[in-house]
Design an enzyme around this catalytic site. Structure first.
Site: not given
Ligand code: VGL
Ligand code: ZN
Length: 289
Positions: A142, A82, A88, A44, A84, A117, A187
């Site tokens: 994901k 990430d 979401h 990410d 979404h 996000h 993550c």
């Molecule tokens: C993440 C919070 C929400 C991450 C992703 O990549 O750690 N944290 N979505």
């Molecule tokens: Zn996320």
């Protein structure tokens, strides 16, 4: 006639010897040279997670130069994103009366609620432009199901839905996964824990990650990871096959400049990590002069 000064001659003469010594020194110093069954998982590293993005991780952008220097040591690299949908279920804005960083109860358990996000197709969700890993072999997305979040690169938050990464790594004979990226306590940690559950060796390169640290989440994540057998190492502990640092440092008694494997409490402070490896062009043993 080819003329060579003494310095050049000694450098050349030392070459094959240095290479022959490399594996032993690497082992002795606990350094890791990634091999054919190792893979770097870059988690990410997207605009949304660096300062200026929608869910910024403090200093999230600071890891990018480190990852760029680390990646060439790996033959195999996979990247996650990430990804979404709008509205979401993990967004606080989808739950009237809730604010970001509060939690709510969902059918699969407690969900931390985030600012909107990493929405699919927006510049915020793009991989960071400074990330330079042209040889990455897979980008896995994901969190794209409207009603299920996914921190882990392997298993979504319902703990049932698979992303396919386990199958991909196993089919390719990849057995040891090195994790870097954002965020350490979400993550990265969930991915490393699931890697262990799926039977992989897992290592987190700490100084190539940054955490969100919401309500003690960073300390808990490290405790969970080390408890599950995830190894905690530093950037300086991974080196590229064929480099001769260990040998050069040892033999000539030079200040220790080469990458070293530093686990747990032996970890060297972060400032020493990225600065210890000279640029690729200067990687050769010093001459004896
Ligand atoms: C993440 C919070 C929400 C991450 C992703 O990549 O750690 N944290 N979505
Ligand atoms: Zn996320």
């Amino acid at each position: 006639m080819i003329r060579m000064d003494r310095r050049q001659f000694l450098t050349l003469a030392a070459g094959p010897v240095a290479l022959a010594w490399t594996p032993r020194i690497a082992y002795a110093q606990g350094m890791i040279t990634p091999g054919e069954t190792d893979v770097l998982a870059v988690i990410d590293v997207q605009n949304c997670f660096v300062p200026g993005g929608t869910l910024p991780v403090p200093e999230g952008d600071r890891i990018i130069p480190i990852i760029n220097r680390l990646a060439p040591a790996f033959r195999h690299v996979v990247i996650t994103q990430d990804w979404h949908t709008k509205g979401h279920i993990s967004f606080a804005s989808s739950h009237p009366g809730k604010k970001p960083f509060e939690t709510t109860s969902l059918p699969y358990g407690t969900q931390v609620l985030w600012p909107d996000h990493c929405i699919q197709g927006t510049p915020d969700a793009d991989l960071h432009k400074d990330l330079k890993i042209p040889h990455a072999e897979l980008i896995i997305r994901k969190g794209y199901r409207q009603h299920v979040d996914s921190y882990s690169a392997f298993l979504e938050a319902d703990r049932k839905t698979k992303t396919g990464l386990t199958g991909y790594l196993k089919e390719r004979g990849l057995a040891r996964v090195f994790f870097v990226g954002l965020a350490t306590d979400f993550c990265v940690a969930w991915s490393a824990l699931d890697a262990r559950k799926a039977g992989f060796e897992a290592l987190v390169i700490e100084d190539a990650t940054r955490g969100i640290d919401a309500g003690g989440s960073l300390g808990k994540a490290w405790a969970d990871m080390t408890g599950a057998g995830v190894k905690r190492i530093q950037f300086g502990g991974v080196r590229r096959a064929g480099t001769v640092f260990g040998h050069a440092n040892r033999r000539y008694g030079a200040p220790v400049m080469g990458p070293r494997f530093m686990a747990g409490s032996d970890a060297v402070p972060r400032r020493h990590g990225p600065h210890t490896v000279p640029p690729a062009g200067r990687r050769r043993p010093p001459s004896a002069l």
